[in-house]
Structures are given as C-alpha cells and as structure tokens.
Design an enzyme around this catalytic site. Sequence first.
Site, PDB file in Angstrom:
ATOM      1  N   TRP A 222       0.323  -1.521   0.355  1.00  0.00           N
ATOM      2  CA  TRP A 222      -0.853  -0.265   0.047  1.00  0.00           C
ATOM      3  C   TRP A 222       1.071   0.608  -0.237  1.00  0.00           C
ATOM      4  CZ3 TRP A 222      -4.606  -0.967  -1.703  1.00  0.00           C
ATOM      5  CH2 TRP A 222      -5.470  -2.218  -1.021  1.00  0.00           C
TER       6      TRP A 222
ATOM      7  N   LYS B 125     -11.734  -2.195   6.799  1.00  0.00           N
ATOM      8  CA  LYS B 125     -10.742  -3.456   7.425  1.00  0.00           C
ATOM      9  C   LYS B 125     -10.996  -3.152   9.231  1.00  0.00           C
ATOM     10  CE  LYS B 125      -7.249  -3.910   4.378  1.00  0.00           C
ATOM     11  NZ  LYS B 125      -6.800  -4.959   4.912  1.00  0.00           N
TER      12      LYS B 125
ATOM     13  N   ASP C 172      -1.006   6.149   6.484  1.00  0.00           N
ATOM     14  CA  ASP C 172      -2.449   5.200   6.477  1.00  0.00           C
ATOM     15  C   ASP C 172      -2.925   4.261   7.571  1.00  0.00           C
ATOM     16  OD1 ASP C 172      -4.754   3.758   5.284  1.00  0.00           O
ATOM     17  OD2 ASP C 172      -3.034   3.348   3.157  1.00  0.00           O
TER      18      ASP C 172
END
Lengths: 227, 227
Positions: B104, B197, B173
Amino acid sequence: MDTKRILNFNAGPAALPLSVLKEIQSSFLNFNNCGMSITEISHRSFWFDDVINDAVLRTKRLLKLDDRFHVLFLQGGASLQFAMVPMNFLGDNNTADYINTGTWSTKAIKEAEILNKKINIAGSSKDKNFSYIPENFNFTKQASYVHITSNNTIKGTQWHKFPDINKIPIIADMSSDIMSRPLDMEKFGLIYAGAQKNIGPSGTCMVIIKDDLLKKALNIFINKLHV
Amino acid sequence: MDTKRILNFNAGPAALPLSVLKEIQSSFLNFNNCGMSITEISHRSFWFDDVINDAVLRTKRLLKLDDRFHVLFLQGGASLQFAMVPMNFLGDNNTADYINTGTWSTKAIKEAEILNKKINIAGSSKDKNFSYIPENFNFTKQASYVHITSNNTIKGTQWHKFPDINKIPIIADMSSDIMSRPLDMEKFGLIYAGAQKNIGPSGTCMVIIKDDLLKKALNIFINKLHV
C-alpha cells in the site's frame, strides 16, 4: 409502519420503491443466505459480483447500450467526475469545449480550471442568468470532448436536442434527467449521473463510457489499468 | 436467522456487531420516525446531521482528539487519499518524504508520482521484500509531510514506534490498525483509514486532519473552501 411513509418530492435524494426497501430490509442480516449482511461481504465475492453485474445488465437494457459501452458505479458523486474527466482526457497537448448552462456546468468548468487544464467555453447562457439553452457555439475543431449538463433543475432548462459536433464525443452530466427519456447514444462518449436524483440512493455515481473514448484516456492511466 | 450468521475473519470487509445490524434493519423503512429510509433522506437534513455528528463525536472520544482535529468521512477509500494528499499539500515549491513498507505504501508513492509531484523515498524495506520496518531514514529538512503506512497486513509488519521528525507532520494510512491501540496524536498531521477493515462497512474512509496542516493546504483549494 407503511402508513407512516411520506411522499418525498425533494429535488435531491431519491425516494426508493417500498418493495425495494422491504427486500433490502428482509435480507439485511443474511444476504442471499451467505450468513452476512451485504454491508459485510467482500467486493470480490460472487455474492457481490451478482449484485453489480445485475445492475450493469439492467442499465444496459434500459438505455439500449451495446457492447461498446461500459457501465461503472463509482464513488465521489458527479462532482468527482468534474475532476476525473479532465484528469483522464486532457493532457498538455489537447483541449476540450465546455458549454455553461448553470450552477453545475459552472462547477465542472471551475474544476477543470483548478487542475490547470486548457478548456474553451464554447457556449454559455450566463448573459441571461442561465434562463435558456444556447444555440450558438464556437466549437474547437480538435476538441477531445464537448462537456454539457443535460438538465439544469435550478434554472429550469433542459437540452431537448443534443448538438451534432462532427464526431467529437459529448460528455454529459445527466444527474437530474438520466433514465427519464430515450437517448441517442451515438453522440455520447461518456455520461455520468449521481444516482440519488433519479435512479437510486445517495453514495454512487453511474458512469457510462464508450470504448473509443476510453482508448483516448491519457497513457499514464491506461498503463495503470494493465498493472 | 441469528444462528445462520457466520464468523467473518476475512482481512478485508469488516464484520459488524449483530446489535448494530439489527438496529439498522428495524429502522430501515422509517429512520428516526421521519417516514423515510436513511438511504432516502437528504445529507442536509437534521436527521442526517445527527448521524454524522454522532460519528464524529464518538471518534474524537475514542481517539482522545481535541478541538484542533477535524474528523471527516469521505468516499473513494484510502486509495483516493493516495491522490488527495499530494494534490492538497504538494505544489511546485515543496516536497514530501515517503517511507515504503509494502504493497500500500508503494501504491501511495505511485499515485504521487503519476500526479508529477516531487517526493523523496526517505526509507524503504523493499530490499528484503518488505519483511521489516526501516530504522534508517534520509528525511528532507523542509518536507511538507512524511507519509507512512502504519500496518502492513500483507507482509505482517507494523510500526510500533512512530519516528520523531522535528515537527514535520506524519501522514499515515492506518486502514488496517486504526482504533486498535492508543495513538500519540501530536506526531500526526493527517490520518486516513478505509472503514471496512477495522471500523465499519465498506464505502467510507475516515480522515482526521489537524488544524495546522489544514492551513498549509494549497491556496487554490483553501480559496475554494470559502466559496
């Protein structure tokens, strides 16, 4: 509980058929017998594939779209398309025509300008407070697209006949009149519509894009698609 | 119906508490006695104001955020933040540091590069297939921010101590570990996390931004806020 339902004629959010709401409600704890709510399942699951594929098929059937057209359901509303359209189709060496017919056209133009994209205002009804749809245009010969807003609820105007622009694709924000009339799709390269006005709940934007325009997306994004 | 519920340990979509799902279900046709579904009401209505204000308040209480912090719920997921962060904070005259710890982080870096933003890779664990969190960095003195991914589920690594970077704000993030531990918020200028999530259903991304970083957003966007 049914008798308490109100009649919602608000211009923004879409009322949904009671039968649809009831179907969602009854399956909310256990979608399609998968043991989870639809809010909990993976976007990669076949349960969700069925939902999205069915929505695409219904859209294609209702708008008579052949296989050249791709139907997407995206986030960010029609407003994100104000930025995504120029980001995807305007590089350093090309330009686009915009026709200004009111509040939302003005926002689409502003967003392209914030991004420093070269655009041309090919027509406008700003001189009379957007009270009419323009009929005189100065189109750019090599424009990548012509952007219009098909219906302007705030001012009460609507394009009844879409301009013929020598094969330059029209990109249209149809948030407030999508699915309200048959469309000659040959003229359009891309149509977008926030769902909440005419076709569904808030939170998704329908984007329809034709193959030949998709192929003209800037290389950097095209390359990304194949990663 | 309860007995059919499955235990969902999938890494992506979040299971929701059954009590929450049942509350949504029971009010689905008539939210807060307004006569409409929550999917039908205006985002400008006081019914929806209550929903969003309550979510903001609970977030602030759980993460101990004082009034310098703003909590937003945005569309486009954490992935849109990969683009929004550099678009909002990197102009022609500044740069940012990125630390690459996996899948990511790599995507966040790629998105900034697609946008032609000047960034510096201040640290990376790519040499050993992202199997560790780097400890040696070459930070830029005047960086606008340092971007990290707080937890990397695919590789199984997590930042246990966040770097001290001489008052340069960290942008993180935190999609896969938000709300899983107390945070020293002084170090962070912005935190974002796709809800699905750890904290809610798919479809929203939580963004927390501190006043002093917000004031450094590019002028063109700041001006837009006041339109």
